[in-house]
Design a protein around this motif. Structure first.
Motif, mmCIF file in Angstrom:
data_model
loop_
_atom_site.group_PDB
_atom_site.id
_atom_site.type_symbol
_atom_site.label_atom_id
_atom_site.label_comp_id
_atom_site.label_asym_id
_atom_site.label_seq_id
_atom_site.Cartn_x
_atom_site.Cartn_y
_atom_site.Cartn_z
ATOM 1 N N ASN A 106 35.390 6.160 9.218
ATOM 2 C CA ASN A 106 35.012 5.774 7.863
ATOM 3 C C ASN A 106 33.603 5.185 7.813
ATOM 4 O O ASN A 106 33.410 3.975 7.761
ATOM 5 C CB ASN A 106 36.016 4.783 7.265
ATOM 6 C CG ASN A 106 35.753 4.576 5.783
ATOM 7 O OD1 ASN A 106 35.318 5.495 5.093
ATOM 8 N ND2 ASN A 106 36.011 3.383 5.284
ATOM 9 N N ASN A 134 40.054 3.931 9.683
ATOM 10 C CA ASN A 134 39.474 2.680 9.165
ATOM 11 C C ASN A 134 40.151 1.480 9.812
ATOM 12 O O ASN A 134 40.702 0.618 9.144
ATOM 13 C CB ASN A 134 39.615 2.633 7.647
ATOM 14 C CG ASN A 134 41.057 2.759 7.177
ATOM 15 O OD1 ASN A 134 41.969 2.998 7.974
ATOM 16 N ND2 ASN A 134 41.275 2.590 5.893
ATOM 17 N N GLU A 140 35.579 -5.552 4.882
ATOM 18 C CA GLU A 140 36.010 -4.497 3.959
ATOM 19 C C GLU A 140 34.897 -3.498 3.701
ATOM 20 O O GLU A 140 35.128 -2.310 3.613
ATOM 21 C CB GLU A 140 36.469 -5.106 2.630
ATOM 22 C CG GLU A 140 37.923 -5.503 2.611
ATOM 23 C CD GLU A 140 38.872 -4.344 2.913
ATOM 24 O OE1 GLU A 140 38.654 -3.227 2.419
ATOM 25 O OE2 GLU A 140 39.835 -4.559 3.661
ATOM 26 N N ASP A 141 33.679 -3.975 3.520
ATOM 27 C CA ASP A 141 32.534 -3.110 3.248
ATOM 28 C C ASP A 141 31.382 -3.550 4.137
ATOM 29 O O ASP A 141 31.275 -4.709 4.515
ATOM 30 C CB ASP A 141 32.107 -3.206 1.776
ATOM 31 C CG ASP A 141 33.213 -2.792 0.819
ATOM 32 O OD1 ASP A 141 33.563 -1.607 0.817
ATOM 33 O OD2 ASP A 141 33.725 -3.665 0.098
ATOM 34 N N THR A 145 29.470 1.545 5.149
ATOM 35 C CA THR A 145 30.773 2.001 4.667
ATOM 36 C C THR A 145 31.134 1.436 3.312
ATOM 37 O O THR A 145 30.630 0.407 2.883
ATOM 38 C CB THR A 145 31.905 1.561 5.622
ATOM 39 O OG1 THR A 145 31.992 0.144 5.612
ATOM 40 C CG2 THR A 145 31.714 2.051 7.023
ATOM 41 N N THR A 146 32.052 2.150 2.664
ATOM 42 C CA THR A 146 32.856 1.592 1.594
ATOM 43 C C THR A 146 34.263 1.489 2.154
ATOM 44 O O THR A 146 34.852 2.494 2.548
ATOM 45 C CB THR A 146 32.841 2.490 0.349
ATOM 46 O OG1 THR A 146 31.486 2.603 -0.117
ATOM 47 C CG2 THR A 146 33.700 1.911 -0.749
ATOM 48 N N GLY A 147 34.806 0.289 2.224
ATOM 49 C CA GLY A 147 36.080 0.090 2.898
ATOM 50 C C GLY A 147 35.854 -0.232 4.359
ATOM 51 O O GLY A 147 34.728 -0.449 4.814
ATOM 52 N N ARG A 148 36.934 -0.257 5.106
ATOM 53 C CA ARG A 148 36.866 -0.663 6.508
ATOM 54 C C ARG A 148 36.249 0.425 7.386
ATOM 55 O O ARG A 148 36.431 1.612 7.152
ATOM 56 C CB ARG A 148 38.272 -0.992 7.009
ATOM 57 C CG ARG A 148 38.819 -2.269 6.386
ATOM 58 C CD ARG A 148 40.195 -2.592 6.932
ATOM 59 N NE ARG A 148 40.599 -3.940 6.549
ATOM 60 C CZ ARG A 148 41.723 -4.515 6.930
ATOM 61 N NH1 ARG A 148 42.574 -3.859 7.699
ATOM 62 N NH2 ARG A 148 42.021 -5.740 6.549
#
Length: 331
Positions: A106, A134, A140-141, A145-148
């Protein structure tokens, strides 16, 4: 900068050429790409397994090519996603009519480029499925990335999805088991020093001699805290606690543990970390089914480590134990 290279701008090409030269009976290079493929691919009756990403994480990803794991690994430049056209060539090289499965970490570039390649492949009549890994519990960001983020837990996805595909699993079955691994794997890392991208010629960030970064990413992205360096036991406790706080592993459950070096960490230090990790797990009544120690997903010459925990069940255990001929996967 001190590195054993030729031209900094040709380092990835030289590395890939050297990898293929090391295993000429096992792999080959897809012409005019940085994609390394199993020599016996495509394999009739088998789902093709494709992964890849930026270089600098060796032995990931080409080191996981082989019977029981990946069929192709597509390399980008250092810490840079491979382009969609190169990923597409990798997909086409391993399609035997059963479909192709993509394992994507991710990171924004990887997700966009692999998904674009999947769309191009589907336009040519190739069925493609994917999983996005992820496993990093730190943030988290991030800047990438967006998210893990996807980090060393990706190796367990390669191993288990690869075993399922090698056993003749359908594309949907490979996806199902890969999704299960992603749902049950967690990781977190720390660093003592940075790595130096050859073309940049200087470290990606600076830590003072008495500092460490907790929760850092495999491209040197910031973690959750920069603070004075602590003992191995303290580091292991913090990383393991954060991982176990994020996943439901009950007393008596079985797990696999990966203590991963980030490129410049002696195995001595990884085993010292493992000593404490095993004690923490034992105190919690969690049974360790398998332990893996070594460099599985690095960050150039970064000094540091990551800890990965995979919650196992009766489906995942035999796939984890299934034979693998990938040169970089060792129990």
């Amino acid at each position: 900068m001190k590195k054993i290279i030729n031209d900094p701008n040709q380092a990835v090409q030289d590395m890939v050429n050297g990898f293929v030269a090391a295993y000429p009976d096992k792999v080959t290079l897809i012409p005019e790409t940085l994609a390394v493929v199993r020599k016996d691919a495509p394999i009739t009756g088998k789902v093709g397994l494709v992964s890849g990403g930026g270089s600098g994480h060796e032995p990931a990803h080409a080191g996981y090519i082989g019977k029981g794991m990946l069929d192709v690994a597509v390399a980008g430049e250092v810490f840079t996603s491979p382009t969609p056209d190169q990923v597409l060539e990798g997909i086409k090289a391993v399609d035997a009519g059963e479909g192709v499965f993509l394992v994507i970490k991710n990171y924004t570039g990887d997700v966009l480029n692999f998904e674009m390649a999947a769309e191009l492949a589907e336009a040519e009549g190739i069925q493609v499925e994917k999983v996005i890994v992820n496993d990093d519990v730190a943030v988290e960001d991030s800047s990438f990335t967006t998210g893990r983020r996807g980090i060393a837990g990706t190796v367990f996805v390669h191993k288990i999805a690869g075993a399922k595909a090698e056993a003749g699993g359908s594309l949907s079955e490979v996806k199902q088991v890969a999704d299960k691994v992603v749902a049950n794997v967690r990781s977190m890392g720390m660093a003592l020093t940075s790595g130096t991208v050859p073309a940049a010629g200087k470290p990606g960030f600076q830590l003072e001699d008495n500092e460490m970064e907790i929760g850092i990413g495999i491209h040197g992205e910031p973690g959750i805290e920069r603070k004075p360096i602590a003992s191995a036991d303290t580091i292991a406790q913090e990383l393991t606690d954060r991982i176990l706080d994020d996943i439901d592993i009950s007393n008596g459950n079985e797990i696999a543990v990966l203590i991963n070096g980030l490129g410049a960490t002696p195995e001595m230090e990884l085993y010292i970390v493992n000593q404490k990790v095993q004690a923490i797990l034992r105190d919690r009544g969690i049974e360790v089914y398998r332990t893996y120690i070594g460099e599985y997903m690095t960050s150039l010459e970064m000094a540091g480590c990551s800890i990965t925990v995979l919650h196992l069940d009766d489906e995942l255990k035999p796939l984890l134990d299934a034979p693998s001929e990938a040169p970089a996967f060792r129990r």
